[in-house]
Design a protein around this motif. Structure first.
Motif, PDB file in Angstrom:
ATOM      1  N   TYR A  20       1.014  -1.425   0.153  1.00  0.00           N
ATOM      2  CA  TYR A  20       0.031   0.139   0.078  1.00  0.00           C
ATOM      3  C   TYR A  20       0.849   1.117   0.022  1.00  0.00           C
ATOM      4  CZ  TYR A  20      -4.137  -2.737   0.822  1.00  0.00           C
ATOM      5  OH  TYR A  20      -5.183  -3.698   0.915  1.00  0.00           O
ATOM      6  N   ILE A  21       2.115   1.238   0.262  1.00  0.00           N
ATOM      7  CA  ILE A  21       3.066   2.463   0.449  1.00  0.00           C
ATOM      8  C   ILE A  21       3.896   2.328  -0.415  1.00  0.00           C
ATOM      9  CG2 ILE A  21       4.704   3.426   1.951  1.00  0.00           C
ATOM     10  CD1 ILE A  21       3.479   1.593   4.532  1.00  0.00           C
ATOM     11  N   VAL A  22       4.538   1.516  -1.153  1.00  0.00           N
ATOM     12  CA  VAL A  22       5.725   1.349  -2.186  1.00  0.00           C
ATOM     13  C   VAL A  22       4.893   1.731  -3.464  1.00  0.00           C
ATOM     14  CG1 VAL A  22       7.407   0.180  -3.099  1.00  0.00           C
ATOM     15  CG2 VAL A  22       7.054   0.161  -0.679  1.00  0.00           C
ATOM     16  N   PRO A  23       5.499   2.685  -4.078  1.00  0.00           N
ATOM     17  CA  PRO A  23       4.875   2.636  -5.419  1.00  0.00           C
ATOM     18  C   PRO A  23       5.155   1.725  -6.189  1.00  0.00           C
ATOM     19  CG  PRO A  23       6.696   4.428  -4.954  1.00  0.00           C
ATOM     20  CD  PRO A  23       6.422   3.417  -4.016  1.00  0.00           C
ATOM     21  N   SER A  24       4.033   1.176  -7.169  1.00  0.00           N
ATOM     22  CA  SER A  24       4.090   0.294  -8.115  1.00  0.00           C
ATOM     23  C   SER A  24       4.647   0.567  -9.590  1.00  0.00           C
ATOM     24  CB  SER A  24       2.812  -0.613  -8.306  1.00  0.00           C
ATOM     25  OG  SER A  24       2.299  -0.869  -7.060  1.00  0.00           O
ATOM     26  N   GLY A  25       5.048  -0.208 -10.279  1.00  0.00           N
ATOM     27  CA  GLY A  25       5.714  -0.021 -11.549  1.00  0.00           C
ATOM     28  C   GLY A  25       6.193  -1.455 -12.219  1.00  0.00           C
ATOM     29  N   LYS A  26       6.473  -0.950 -13.721  1.00  0.00           N
ATOM     30  CA  LYS A  26       6.803  -2.308 -14.240  1.00  0.00           C
ATOM     31  C   LYS A  26       8.045  -1.697 -15.470  1.00  0.00           C
ATOM     32  CE  LYS A  26       3.488  -1.682 -18.087  1.00  0.00           C
ATOM     33  NZ  LYS A  26       2.457  -2.253 -18.725  1.00  0.00           N
ATOM     34  N   PHE A  27       8.875  -2.601 -15.943  1.00  0.00           N
ATOM     35  CA  PHE A  27       9.607  -2.339 -17.070  1.00  0.00           C
ATOM     36  C   PHE A  27       9.213  -3.156 -18.207  1.00  0.00           C
ATOM     37  CE2 PHE A  27      12.686  -2.091 -13.403  1.00  0.00           C
ATOM     38  CZ  PHE A  27      13.560  -0.841 -13.772  1.00  0.00           C
ATOM     39  N   GLU A  28       9.598  -2.714 -19.445  1.00  0.00           N
ATOM     40  CA  GLU A  28       9.282  -3.342 -20.572  1.00  0.00           C
ATOM     41  C   GLU A  28      10.294  -4.545 -21.091  1.00  0.00           C
ATOM     42  OE1 GLU A  28       8.935  -0.882 -24.053  1.00  0.00           O
ATOM     43  OE2 GLU A  28       7.798   0.538 -23.107  1.00  0.00           O
ATOM     44  N   ARG A  29       9.960  -5.330 -21.430  1.00  0.00           N
ATOM     45  CA  ARG A  29      10.700  -6.892 -21.519  1.00  0.00           C
ATOM     46  C   ARG A  29      10.642  -7.057 -22.941  1.00  0.00           C
ATOM     47  NH1 ARG A  29      11.675  -9.193 -16.414  1.00  0.00           N
ATOM     48  NH2 ARG A  29      10.261  -8.332 -14.982  1.00  0.00           N
ATOM     49  N   GLU A  30      11.861  -7.742 -23.387  1.00  0.00           N
ATOM     50  CA  GLU A  30      12.052  -8.145 -24.704  1.00  0.00           C
ATOM     51  C   GLU A  30      12.521  -9.624 -24.686  1.00  0.00           C
ATOM     52  OE1 GLU A  30      14.242  -5.307 -26.876  1.00  0.00           O
ATOM     53  OE2 GLU A  30      16.239  -5.924 -25.937  1.00  0.00           O
ATOM     54  N   THR A  31      12.451 -10.529 -25.733  1.00  0.00           N
ATOM     55  CA  THR A  31      13.025 -11.727 -25.908  1.00  0.00           C
ATOM     56  C   THR A  31      14.180 -11.756 -26.765  1.00  0.00           C
ATOM     57  OG1 THR A  31      10.702 -12.792 -25.739  1.00  0.00           O
ATOM     58  CG2 THR A  31      12.331 -14.220 -26.417  1.00  0.00           C
ATOM     59  N   LYS A  32      15.215 -12.180 -25.914  1.00  0.00           N
ATOM     60  CA  LYS A  32      16.622 -12.187 -26.708  1.00  0.00           C
ATOM     61  C   LYS A  32      17.043 -13.732 -26.918  1.00  0.00           C
ATOM     62  CE  LYS A  32      18.684  -7.798 -26.053  1.00  0.00           C
ATOM     63  NZ  LYS A  32      19.780  -7.132 -25.587  1.00  0.00           N
ATOM     64  N   LYS A  33      17.529 -14.030 -27.872  1.00  0.00           N
ATOM     65  CA  LYS A  33      18.372 -15.431 -27.780  1.00  0.00           C
ATOM     66  C   LYS A  33      19.796 -15.333 -27.600  1.00  0.00           C
ATOM     67  CE  LYS A  33      18.436 -19.474 -30.767  1.00  0.00           C
ATOM     68  NZ  LYS A  33      17.341 -20.395 -30.944  1.00  0.00           N
ATOM     69  N   VAL A  34      19.953 -16.025 -26.517  1.00  0.00           N
ATOM     70  CA  VAL A  34      21.531 -16.058 -26.018  1.00  0.00           C
ATOM     71  C   VAL A  34      22.100 -17.436 -26.344  1.00  0.00           C
ATOM     72  CG1 VAL A  34      23.119 -15.535 -24.139  1.00  0.00           C
ATOM     73  CG2 VAL A  34      20.946 -14.227 -24.347  1.00  0.00           C
ATOM     74  N   GLY A  35      22.803 -17.704 -27.404  1.00  0.00           N
ATOM     75  CA  GLY A  35      23.332 -19.049 -27.700  1.00  0.00           C
ATOM     76  C   GLY A  35      22.238 -19.815 -28.198  1.00  0.00           C
ATOM     77  N   THR A  36      21.756 -20.784 -27.413  1.00  0.00           N
ATOM     78  CA  THR A  36      20.821 -21.838 -27.595  1.00  0.00           C
ATOM     79  C   THR A  36      19.485 -21.550 -26.791  1.00  0.00           C
ATOM     80  OG1 THR A  36      21.670 -23.452 -25.943  1.00  0.00           O
ATOM     81  CG2 THR A  36      22.499 -23.474 -28.424  1.00  0.00           C
ATOM     82  N   LEU A  37      19.766 -20.570 -25.716  1.00  0.00           N
ATOM     83  CA  LEU A  37      18.798 -20.288 -24.734  1.00  0.00           C
ATOM     84  C   LEU A  37      18.020 -19.055 -25.317  1.00  0.00           C
ATOM     85  CD1 LEU A  37      20.710 -20.568 -21.574  1.00  0.00           C
ATOM     86  CD2 LEU A  37      19.058 -22.329 -22.510  1.00  0.00           C
ATOM     87  N   THR A  38      16.646 -18.987 -25.085  1.00  0.00           N
ATOM     88  CA  THR A  38      15.819 -17.906 -25.309  1.00  0.00           C
ATOM     89  C   THR A  38      15.458 -17.151 -23.995  1.00  0.00           C
ATOM     90  OG1 THR A  38      14.905 -18.735 -27.152  1.00  0.00           O
ATOM     91  CG2 THR A  38      13.824 -17.003 -26.343  1.00  0.00           C
ATOM     92  N   ARG A  39      15.705 -15.757 -23.684  1.00  0.00           N
ATOM     93  CA  ARG A  39      15.573 -15.321 -22.340  1.00  0.00           C
ATOM     94  C   ARG A  39      14.836 -14.104 -22.647  1.00  0.00           C
ATOM     95  NH1 ARG A  39      18.030 -17.901 -17.869  1.00  0.00           N
ATOM     96  NH2 ARG A  39      19.822 -18.817 -18.500  1.00  0.00           N
ATOM     97  N   THR A  40      14.020 -13.706 -21.631  1.00  0.00           N
ATOM     98  CA  THR A  40      13.322 -12.512 -21.574  1.00  0.00           C
ATOM     99  C   THR A  40      13.968 -11.788 -20.693  1.00  0.00           C
ATOM    100  OG1 THR A  40      11.244 -13.655 -21.996  1.00  0.00           O
ATOM    101  CG2 THR A  40      11.016 -11.571 -20.956  1.00  0.00           C
ATOM    102  N   VAL A  41      14.231 -10.431 -21.374  1.00  0.00           N
ATOM    103  CA  VAL A  41      15.266  -9.522 -20.438  1.00  0.00           C
ATOM    104  C   VAL A  41      14.385  -8.191 -20.398  1.00  0.00           C
ATOM    105  CG1 VAL A  41      17.247 -10.553 -20.997  1.00  0.00           C
ATOM    106  CG2 VAL A  41      16.272  -8.781 -22.474  1.00  0.00           C
TER     107      VAL A  41
END
Length: 86
Positions: A20-41
């Motif tokens: 109730y006190i701390v402000p809420s927020g969000k970051f935009e995310r994107e999907t990246k391929k790192v080697g053979t792995l797919t990561r959401t950063v």
């Protein structure tokens, strides 16, 4: 010294109050391929604060509204402990 479950319940309660006190927020995310792995950063410098939705119903049972953050309700606090133990 209180029992460990009392201490954990107090920590969960304090964190519930902080929603109730701390402000809420969000970051935009994107999907990246790192080697053979797919990561959401996180995209740097894309933080946006989200307004909170306060209501009496939301305080007791939880009341979600599109495009707004909802603080944790009393029901959410009480149900988080059994969910965490599960």
């Amino acid at each position: 010294m209180p029992h460990v479950f009392v201490l954990l319940t107090m920590v969960v309660f304090v964190c519930t109050i902080l929603t109730y006190i701390v402000p809420s927020g969000k970051f935009e995310r994107e999907t990246k391929k790192v080697g053979t792995l797919t990561r959401t950063v996180v995209v740097p410098n894309t933080y946006q604060e989200i307004p909170k939705h306060y209501s009496i119903e939301g305080l007791i049972l939880g009341d979600e509204k599109e495009g707004k953050a909802s603080p944790v309700s009393l029901f959410g606090f009480l149900s988080s402990i059994p969910k965490g133990m599960k």
